[in-house]
Design a protein around this motif. Structure first.
Motif, PDB file in Angstrom:
ATOM      1  N   ILE A   1      61.769  31.115  26.033  1.00  0.00           N
ATOM      2  CA  ILE A   1      61.814  31.335  24.581  1.00  0.00           C
ATOM      3  C   ILE A   1      61.049  32.607  24.217  1.00  0.00           C
ATOM      4  CG2 ILE A   1      61.175  30.372  22.334  1.00  0.00           C
ATOM      5  CD1 ILE A   1      61.527  27.572  23.603  1.00  0.00           C
ATOM      6  N   GLY A   2      59.909  32.824  24.878  1.00  0.00           N
ATOM      7  CA  GLY A   2      59.119  34.031  24.611  1.00  0.00           C
ATOM      8  C   GLY A   2      59.889  35.298  24.912  1.00  0.00           C
ATOM      9  N   SER A   3      60.743  35.275  25.943  1.00  0.00           N
ATOM     10  CA  SER A   3      61.522  36.471  26.272  1.00  0.00           C
ATOM     11  C   SER A   3      62.467  36.841  25.136  1.00  0.00           C
ATOM     12  CB  SER A   3      62.305  36.252  27.569  1.00  0.00           C
ATOM     13  OG  SER A   3      63.382  35.344  27.395  1.00  0.00           O
ATOM     14  N   GLY A   4      63.006  35.840  24.462  1.00  0.00           N
ATOM     15  CA  GLY A   4      63.872  36.121  23.319  1.00  0.00           C
ATOM     16  C   GLY A   4      63.106  36.769  22.179  1.00  0.00           C
ATOM     17  N   ILE A   5      61.885  36.288  21.935  1.00  0.00           N
ATOM     18  CA  ILE A   5      61.056  36.870  20.875  1.00  0.00           C
ATOM     19  C   ILE A   5      60.695  38.310  21.217  1.00  0.00           C
ATOM     20  CG2 ILE A   5      58.823  36.693  19.706  1.00  0.00           C
ATOM     21  CD1 ILE A   5      59.042  33.624  20.131  1.00  0.00           C
ATOM     22  N   PHE A   6      60.333  38.568  22.476  1.00  0.00           N
ATOM     23  CA  PHE A   6      59.969  39.925  22.878  1.00  0.00           C
ATOM     24  C   PHE A   6      61.177  40.865  22.860  1.00  0.00           C
ATOM     25  CE2 PHE A   6      55.912  38.279  24.406  1.00  0.00           C
ATOM     26  CZ  PHE A   6      55.073  39.337  24.065  1.00  0.00           C
TER      27      PHE A   6
ATOM     28  N   ILE B   1      61.415  41.978  19.353  1.00  0.00           N
ATOM     29  CA  ILE B   1      60.376  42.982  19.082  1.00  0.00           C
ATOM     30  C   ILE B   1      60.767  44.320  19.697  1.00  0.00           C
ATOM     31  CG2 ILE B   1      57.976  43.615  19.545  1.00  0.00           C
ATOM     32  CD1 ILE B   1      57.323  40.600  19.453  1.00  0.00           C
ATOM     33  N   GLN B   2      61.262  44.275  20.921  1.00  0.00           N
ATOM     34  CA  GLN B   2      61.669  45.500  21.609  1.00  0.00           C
ATOM     35  C   GLN B   2      62.804  46.194  20.868  1.00  0.00           C
ATOM     36  OE1 GLN B   2      62.118  45.760  26.086  1.00  0.00           O
ATOM     37  NE2 GLN B   2      64.277  45.681  25.521  1.00  0.00           N
ATOM     38  N   PHE B   3      63.819  45.435  20.478  1.00  0.00           N
ATOM     39  CA  PHE B   3      64.937  46.007  19.726  1.00  0.00           C
ATOM     40  C   PHE B   3      64.460  46.608  18.409  1.00  0.00           C
ATOM     41  CE2 PHE B   3      68.483  43.199  21.734  1.00  0.00           C
ATOM     42  CZ  PHE B   3      68.568  44.091  22.792  1.00  0.00           C
TER      43      PHE B   3
END
Length: 508
Positions: A277-282, A285-287
């Protein structure tokens, strides 16, 4: 100045390889090589997932898209990705962790049998060889341009070989631990680079530049054109981004060994779920960071097009600013970050392909059992084999990169629906057996080949009707539906399997 920038790049490449080997330690078992014996911190795994799915072209094309007409559409797309990854974290990851698997496709062996496991694994490594080989060559294109600015006229093949050799050193020796730690470092570098670029650009354009970009629609987040043709063909149409993006993420992060392998390296189920789930949030943020770079570049350049600035395309805007708008050493560090994006995706692909080849194909179909030492030796050998094949594959695109690259971008549409569909078939249709699953898998790949290559939708663009292919996000749900439909119908043509507790009926 060029000498300083080049020194920074060389030092970075050496340090990355050293850190990867230093932190990974000596690999003593195949489990350690494949999933770090399930002891990796969740936050490093989270960063590794983000770095794995981020290529050089992501780093340069997201700012270019925001500069032109996409605005913050990639952030909208990330909303769907977060939803899809949350579903994967709840539904699929518990199956993998509780089963003690090192490969996602081991679940298919347990549920259906080794033949479906083999079909899924062959599909995965074939897809990866195509997609990552072309991505490797495509990564060499902007890197060549960047190095030429430093006075180095380096050929594509040389860049491909250097990237592959450096990456394979720590991947071969350090296994998944080296891959994850270096991925985390590389993600941090190119994200910090974006923050530096935002700060420098803000210093140039000030608050008025932000306002001008906002008024020009560069901060547009939601595409609310709900026309059927637009929704079916546009990546950034709201239903496509959120619904289609969620299902696409379920396939890419729930049934693709490239991502699942990293998730399996965490200590506990809860940490695996946090990393997913954290990878989706990051990613969101990256985008957002790279989109903001593109919006501010628009103000910085006074709204001029790439051609008016003497550049070949919008993808050149961010690299051009790195080279000419940032101080020496910092520009070299950001170029190193772009190299890191290429190495991160390459190392992840090599390790996951070696993993799937050994765990899902060689071990499952070997007539004699393989001990752990043999598995570890085979894993390293296959890392080298896939590295050589991928480099040769990438070097073969020197004259045809354009069309083949577009094919590689859509290759997921051929297979992701069948892969995710096989997992859902096992979960949702209890009477389905291995024959049903294999037939459904093959039929789905054939149907999706037709959909990708033949099916077009008429869409009005600038007052003219043009034909466009179906957006990649919709290809996965179509494939899943085909798999479930074919597998479900096939399962009705034979008796349902008896429950494990029900004794076999004796026939006199």
């Amino acid at each position: 100045m060029n000498a300083l920038n080049l020194a920074v790049i060389v030092v970075y490449l050496v340090v990355v390889a050293w850190i990867g080997l230093r932190l990974s330690g000596k690999q003593k078992s195949s489990s350690d090589y494949f999933v770090g014996e399930g002891r990796m911190p969740w936050w490093t795994v989270c960063f590794s997932v983000v770095a794995t799915e981020t290529s050089v072209l992501t780093v340069i094309s997201v700012p270019g898209g925001a500069y032109t007409d996409q605005g913050f559409g990639n952030v909208e797309l990330a909303f769907g990705y977060i939803i899809g990854r949350t579903v994967v974290a709840i539904v699929l990851i518990p199956l993998y962790k509780r089963g003690g698997f090192v490969s996602a496709y081991q679940y298919l062996e347990v549920r259906f049998g080794r033949y479906l496991q083999g079909v899924a694994s062959v599909t995965f490594v074939g897809t990866r060889l195509l997609a990552e080989g072309v991505r490797l060559f495509a990564s060499a294109i902007p890197i060549k341009l960047l190095l030429s600015e430093f006075g180095l006229n380096v050929g594509y093949n040389v860049i491909i070989v250097v990237l592959t050799v450096i990456t394979v050193v720590y991947t071969y020796l350090g296994g998944i631990k080296a891959v994850i730690w270096t991925d985390a470092l590389q993600m941090g570098l190119y994200l910090v680079g974006a923050i530096i670029a935002i700060s420098v650009l803000t210093g140039h354009v000030g608050a008025s530049g932000w306002s001008q970009a906002f008024d020009a629609g560069k901060f547009k987040l939601l595409d609310t054109d709900f026309g059927l043709g637009h929704v079916l063909t546009s990546t950034f149409a709201l239903p496509t981004a959120v619904i289609g993006g969620a299902i696409f993420a379920m396939a890419s992060h729930g049934s693709d060994q490239l991502i699942v392998q990293r998730i399996l390296a965490t200590r506990t189920l809860r940490e695996s779920q946090k990393a997913m789930i954290g990878s989706g949030i990051f990613i969101a943020i990256q985008f957002a960071a790279f989109s903001l770079v593109g919006a501010l570049l628009w103000s910085y350049n006074g709204g001029k097009s790439a051609k008016e600035l003497g550049l070949t395309s919008a993808d050149s805007l961010y690299p051009n600013f790195i080279l000419h708008g940032l101080p020496v050493v910092i520009s070299g560090l950001l170029v190193a970050g772009i190299l890191g994006a290429a190495m991160g995706s390459l190392s992840s692909a090599l390790n996951s392909m070696a993993n799937s080849t050994v765990a899902d194909i060689i071990r499952s179909f070997s007539r004699r059992g393989l001990d752990d030492d043999a598995m570890l030796r085979l894993a390293r050998v296959m890392t080298l084999v896939w590295a050589v094949l991928m480099a040769l594959f990438a070097m073969g695109f020197s004259s045809t990169a354009g069309n083949v690259y577009l094919t590689a971008l859509t290759i997921a549409g051929y297979t992701y629906g069948a892969l995710l569909g096989a997992f859902l078939l096992g979960r949702l249709i209890k009477r389905a057996n291995q024959f049903d699953a294999v037939v459904a898998f093959i039929v789905t790949v054939l149907v999706m080949t037709f959909v990708v290559r033949v099916v077009k939708v008429d869409v009005e663009v600038a007052g003219k009707m043009v034909q466009k292919g179906i957006a990649a996000q919709w290809l996965v749900p179509i494939g899943v539906l085909v798999t479930l439909l074919v597998g479900g119908i096939s399962s009705l043509l034979h008796p349902a399997p008896r429950p494990a507790s029900e004794p076999a009926r004796v026939v006199a």
